[in-house]
Design a protein around this motif. Structure first.
Motif, PDB file in Angstrom:
ATOM      1  N   SER A  67       0.846  -1.339   0.107  1.00  0.00           N
ATOM      2  CA  SER A  67      -0.018  -0.086  -0.109  1.00  0.00           C
ATOM      3  C   SER A  67       0.918   1.410   0.132  1.00  0.00           C
ATOM      4  CB  SER A  67      -0.913   0.110   1.137  1.00  0.00           C
ATOM      5  OG  SER A  67      -0.161  -0.028   2.423  1.00  0.00           O
ATOM      6  N   ARG A  68       2.093   1.164   0.045  1.00  0.00           N
ATOM      7  CA  ARG A  68       2.943   2.380   0.344  1.00  0.00           C
ATOM      8  C   ARG A  68       4.151   2.319  -0.934  1.00  0.00           C
ATOM      9  NH1 ARG A  68       3.090   0.708   5.661  1.00  0.00           N
ATOM     10  NH2 ARG A  68       5.298   0.117   5.505  1.00  0.00           N
ATOM     11  N   SER A  69       4.899   1.333  -0.688  1.00  0.00           N
ATOM     12  CA  SER A  69       6.162   1.544  -1.579  1.00  0.00           C
ATOM     13  C   SER A  69       5.773   0.809  -3.231  1.00  0.00           C
ATOM     14  CB  SER A  69       7.133   0.647  -1.155  1.00  0.00           C
ATOM     15  OG  SER A  69       7.664   0.744  -0.052  1.00  0.00           O
ATOM     16  N   VAL A  70       4.846  -0.103  -3.081  1.00  0.00           N
ATOM     17  CA  VAL A  70       4.347  -0.561  -4.739  1.00  0.00           C
ATOM     18  C   VAL A  70       3.468   0.795  -4.991  1.00  0.00           C
ATOM     19  CG1 VAL A  70       2.938  -2.242  -5.696  1.00  0.00           C
ATOM     20  CG2 VAL A  70       4.348  -2.966  -3.934  1.00  0.00           C
ATOM     21  N   LEU A  71       2.657   1.297  -4.363  1.00  0.00           N
ATOM     22  CA  LEU A  71       2.044   2.291  -4.737  1.00  0.00           C
ATOM     23  C   LEU A  71       2.926   3.407  -5.616  1.00  0.00           C
ATOM     24  CD1 LEU A  71      -0.331   4.501  -4.949  1.00  0.00           C
ATOM     25  CD2 LEU A  71       0.191   5.159  -2.419  1.00  0.00           C
ATOM     26  N   ARG A  72       4.099   3.822  -4.812  1.00  0.00           N
ATOM     27  CA  ARG A  72       4.775   4.920  -5.314  1.00  0.00           C
ATOM     28  C   ARG A  72       5.460   4.534  -6.661  1.00  0.00           C
ATOM     29  NH1 ARG A  72       4.657   5.746   0.202  1.00  0.00           N
ATOM     30  NH2 ARG A  72       5.010   7.781   0.899  1.00  0.00           N
ATOM     31  N   VAL A  73       5.919   3.131  -6.740  1.00  0.00           N
ATOM     32  CA  VAL A  73       6.468   2.396  -8.082  1.00  0.00           C
ATOM     33  C   VAL A  73       5.357   2.767  -9.308  1.00  0.00           C
ATOM     34  CG1 VAL A  73       7.171   0.643  -9.341  1.00  0.00           C
ATOM     35  CG2 VAL A  73       7.920   1.172  -6.817  1.00  0.00           C
ATOM     36  N   ALA A 138      -5.683  10.275  -6.489  1.00  0.00           N
ATOM     37  CA  ALA A 138      -5.955   9.950  -4.908  1.00  0.00           C
ATOM     38  C   ALA A 138      -4.556   9.161  -4.535  1.00  0.00           C
ATOM     39  CB  ALA A 138      -7.153   9.352  -4.744  1.00  0.00           C
ATOM     40  N   LEU A 139      -4.112   8.285  -4.912  1.00  0.00           N
ATOM     41  CA  LEU A 139      -3.081   7.556  -4.404  1.00  0.00           C
ATOM     42  C   LEU A 139      -1.578   8.264  -4.419  1.00  0.00           C
ATOM     43  CD1 LEU A 139      -3.714   4.128  -6.348  1.00  0.00           C
ATOM     44  CD2 LEU A 139      -4.303   4.772  -3.890  1.00  0.00           C
ATOM     45  N   ALA A 140      -1.545   9.105  -5.578  1.00  0.00           N
ATOM     46  CA  ALA A 140      -0.351   9.726  -5.534  1.00  0.00           C
ATOM     47  C   ALA A 140      -0.373  11.074  -4.516  1.00  0.00           C
ATOM     48  CB  ALA A 140      -0.084  10.445  -6.646  1.00  0.00           C
ATOM     49  N   ILE A 141      -1.384  11.692  -4.373  1.00  0.00           N
ATOM     50  CA  ILE A 141      -1.653  12.714  -3.222  1.00  0.00           C
ATOM     51  C   ILE A 141      -1.475  12.010  -1.842  1.00  0.00           C
ATOM     52  CG2 ILE A 141      -2.876  14.449  -2.247  1.00  0.00           C
ATOM     53  CD1 ILE A 141      -4.035  14.909  -5.013  1.00  0.00           C
ATOM     54  N   ALA A 142      -2.321  10.931  -1.701  1.00  0.00           N
ATOM     55  CA  ALA A 142      -2.308  10.327  -0.305  1.00  0.00           C
ATOM     56  C   ALA A 142      -0.532  10.016  -0.041  1.00  0.00           C
ATOM     57  CB  ALA A 142      -3.026   9.096  -0.339  1.00  0.00           C
ATOM     58  N   ALA A 143       0.053   9.777  -0.934  1.00  0.00           N
ATOM     59  CA  ALA A 143       1.419   9.216  -0.684  1.00  0.00           C
ATOM     60  C   ALA A 143       2.241  10.487  -0.032  1.00  0.00           C
ATOM     61  CB  ALA A 143       2.246   8.704  -1.908  1.00  0.00           C
ATOM     62  N   VAL A 144       1.931  11.553  -0.234  1.00  0.00           N
ATOM     63  CA  VAL A 144       2.737  12.750   0.363  1.00  0.00           C
ATOM     64  C   VAL A 144       2.046  13.511   1.369  1.00  0.00           C
ATOM     65  CG1 VAL A 144       4.045  12.935  -1.861  1.00  0.00           C
ATOM     66  CG2 VAL A 144       1.767  14.292  -1.502  1.00  0.00           C
ATOM     67  N   LEU A 145       0.690  13.127   1.651  1.00  0.00           N
ATOM     68  CA  LEU A 145       0.158  13.771   2.855  1.00  0.00           C
ATOM     69  C   LEU A 145       0.608  13.257   4.203  1.00  0.00           C
ATOM     70  CD1 LEU A 145      -3.447  13.724   1.722  1.00  0.00           C
ATOM     71  CD2 LEU A 145      -1.995  16.110   2.118  1.00  0.00           C
ATOM     72  N   GLU A 246       9.822  13.897  11.148  1.00  0.00           N
ATOM     73  CA  GLU A 246      10.465  13.756  10.184  1.00  0.00           C
ATOM     74  C   GLU A 246      10.419  14.571   8.930  1.00  0.00           C
ATOM     75  OE1 GLU A 246      10.338   9.613   8.967  1.00  0.00           O
ATOM     76  OE2 GLU A 246      10.854   8.706  10.823  1.00  0.00           O
ATOM     77  N   LYS A 247      11.249  15.230   8.413  1.00  0.00           N
ATOM     78  CA  LYS A 247      11.185  16.197   7.158  1.00  0.00           C
ATOM     79  C   LYS A 247      11.529  15.317   5.977  1.00  0.00           C
ATOM     80  CE  LYS A 247      12.453  20.604   5.784  1.00  0.00           C
ATOM     81  NZ  LYS A 247      11.104  21.211   5.787  1.00  0.00           N
ATOM     82  N   PRO A 248      10.187  15.233   5.166  1.00  0.00           N
ATOM     83  CA  PRO A 248      10.343  14.455   3.997  1.00  0.00           C
ATOM     84  C   PRO A 248      11.134  15.476   3.044  1.00  0.00           C
ATOM     85  CG  PRO A 248       8.260  15.819   4.037  1.00  0.00           C
ATOM     86  CD  PRO A 248       8.962  16.064   5.281  1.00  0.00           C
ATOM     87  N   PRO A 249      11.758  14.486   1.749  1.00  0.00           N
ATOM     88  CA  PRO A 249      12.518  15.284   0.856  1.00  0.00           C
ATOM     89  C   PRO A 249      11.426  16.463   0.053  1.00  0.00           C
ATOM     90  CG  PRO A 249      11.707  13.178   0.217  1.00  0.00           C
ATOM     91  CD  PRO A 249      11.467  13.506   1.661  1.00  0.00           C
ATOM     92  N   LEU A 250      12.229  17.639  -0.268  1.00  0.00           N
ATOM     93  CA  LEU A 250      11.475  18.510  -1.114  1.00  0.00           C
ATOM     94  C   LEU A 250      10.772  18.206  -2.178  1.00  0.00           C
ATOM     95  CD1 LEU A 250      10.888  21.609  -1.250  1.00  0.00           C
ATOM     96  CD2 LEU A 250      12.839  21.741  -2.701  1.00  0.00           C
ATOM     97  N   LEU A 251      11.415  17.281  -3.016  1.00  0.00           N
ATOM     98  CA  LEU A 251      10.855  16.582  -4.006  1.00  0.00           C
ATOM     99  C   LEU A 251      10.737  15.013  -4.003  1.00  0.00           C
ATOM    100  CD1 LEU A 251       9.173  17.096  -6.649  1.00  0.00           C
ATOM    101  CD2 LEU A 251      11.395  17.129  -7.785  1.00  0.00           C
ATOM    102  N   PRO A 252       9.547  14.280  -3.669  1.00  0.00           N
ATOM    103  CA  PRO A 252       9.550  12.759  -3.555  1.00  0.00           C
ATOM    104  C   PRO A 252      10.408  12.163  -4.730  1.00  0.00           C
ATOM    105  CG  PRO A 252       7.459  13.730  -2.781  1.00  0.00           C
ATOM    106  CD  PRO A 252       8.270  14.848  -3.443  1.00  0.00           C
ATOM    107  N   PRO A 253      11.086  11.328  -4.447  1.00  0.00           N
ATOM    108  CA  PRO A 253      11.757  10.394  -5.464  1.00  0.00           C
ATOM    109  C   PRO A 253      10.907   9.780  -6.467  1.00  0.00           C
ATOM    110  CG  PRO A 253      12.681   9.932  -3.237  1.00  0.00           C
ATOM    111  CD  PRO A 253      11.495  10.657  -2.986  1.00  0.00           C
ATOM    112  N   PHE A 254       9.749   9.461  -6.105  1.00  0.00           N
ATOM    113  CA  PHE A 254       8.676   8.734  -7.315  1.00  0.00           C
ATOM    114  C   PHE A 254       8.279  10.031  -8.129  1.00  0.00           C
ATOM    115  CE2 PHE A 254       5.492   9.997  -3.984  1.00  0.00           C
ATOM    116  CZ  PHE A 254       4.593  10.274  -4.634  1.00  0.00           C
ATOM    117  N   LEU A 255       8.162  11.196  -7.838  1.00  0.00           N
ATOM    118  CA  LEU A 255       7.792  12.213  -8.641  1.00  0.00           C
ATOM    119  C   LEU A 255       8.981  12.584  -9.624  1.00  0.00           C
ATOM    120  CD1 LEU A 255       5.775  14.672  -6.210  1.00  0.00           C
ATOM    121  CD2 LEU A 255       4.924  12.802  -8.000  1.00  0.00           C
TER     122      LEU A 255
END
Length: 334
Positions: A67-73, A138-145, A246-255
């Motif tokens: 639900s997290r890593s496979v989603l980002r891929v 929805a899945l992409a936005i949920a991944a960074v919220l 935890e401060k996330p990266p400015l631009l998530p790697p999957f983006l």
């Protein structure tokens, strides 16, 4: 130093849960192929039936990874579905309209959610899903919220809601464009600019005419391309507010991967076979991720949401359609 033993142990722990999510995804695809209906909706509902697997036992960790890593891929690989050339073919007015409609709908979601005393993050999640590309958005936005105890429930509700509304729009919107007397190109812009999911856009567009279907598909792909700036904006606005400090990266790697693949696909050097294979892999990753999300969500939790989220999704959908139709009619009058 690279620890092979630790990797093998991690994979062994994750395997049962990921396999369960993949199996649910295969079953959902079978139902969709043989009986019709949205694959992702089937994956959600079947996943919910196996909610108990996410509560305890060997599948818990793997379901979380699905639900997290496979989603980002899966979201990252969506970049191979669009090219810069497809966007350029639409000219200047249509992209401007889509950018405005996406921004308007997302902001409507945020403001309406606060008026309804729902969280701003939930409003952005639903508004972005309606504005961009339905379940995938929805899945992409949920991944960074920021994650919280109701994250999976909110995501599942949004996916179910936009999928249902998209299916209804596929049936109703071709009647709407006929009632307003839109031409083939205008109808394609409206259908591609307002229906939530790609499959339903294709179905609605080609039910009107081939030209309408082609235009609707291109316009829809433009909205998919806007997934990158929308998710970046959401990440910047909400990413620093995680509960764990935890401060996330400015631009998530999957983006980053998403943007790179758009550029690669735009070169025209990638063989069609490879593009098709990557698109299929993206689809399977998203179906698997939704199955995993379904497993993590209980029907009881869904019933606790109440009517406000439903009204929010309806308002976002209707207002976006009204905006696009209004602009098209105004352009015709000029």
């Amino acid at each position: 130093m690279f620890d092979i033993q630790a990797v093998r142990q991690k994979l062994g722990t994750a395997f049962p849960g990921v396999l369960a999510a993949v199996t649910v995804g295969i079953a959902a695809s079978f139902l969709s192929d043989h009986y019709g209906g949205p694959t992702m909706l089937y994956a959600l509902l079947l996943g919910m039936a196996f909610h108990f697997l996410s509560q305890e036992g060997r599948c818990v960790e793997g379901i979380g990874i699905a639900s997290r890593s496979v989603l980002r891929v899966g979201v990252a690989l969506l970049g191979m579905r669009i090219t810069l050339g497809q966007i350029a073919e639409l000219g200047g007015e249509t992209p401007a309209l889509m950018v405005g409609a996406v921004a308007f709908t997302t902001l409507v979601g945020l403001l309406a959610a606060r008026l309804m005393r729902l969280s701003g993050a939930f409003g952005v999640l639903t508004g972005g899903a309606v504005a961009v590309c339905g379940a995938s958005a929805a899945l992409a936005i949920a991944a960074v919220l920021p994650r919280h105890e109701h994250s999976e429930r909110d995501t599942i509700f949004t996916v179910i809601g936009v999928t249902t509304l998209s299916t209804l729009a596929m049936i109703v919107y071709p009647l709407v464009v006929g009632a307003f007397g839109l031409g083939e190109t205008e109808a394609g812009i409206f259908l591609g600019g307002t229906i939530h999911d790609v499959a339903q856009v294709v179905g609605a567009g080609y039910s009107v005419s081939v030209k309408t279907g082609d235009t609707a598909t291109f316009v829809k792909l433009l909205r998919v391309a806007l997934l990158l700036p929308v998710v970046m904006a959401v990440s910047l606005a909400f990413g620093g507010r995680g509960a764990q400090g935890e401060k996330p990266p400015l631009l998530p790697p999957f983006l980053v991967v998403f943007a790179v693949l758009v550029g690669v696909n735009s070169t025209g050097l990638v063989p069609h076979v490879a593009t098709a294979a990557i698109n299929d892999l993206s689809r399977w990753c998203l179906v698997t991720a939704i199955a995993g999300l379904g497993m993590k969500t209980s029907l009881k939790a869904m019933t606790e949401l109440g009517p406000k989220p439903v009204l929010l999704l309806l308002a976002e959908t209707v207002l976006m359609a009204a905006l696009v139709m209004g602009v098209l009619l105004a352009q015709r009058a000029l």
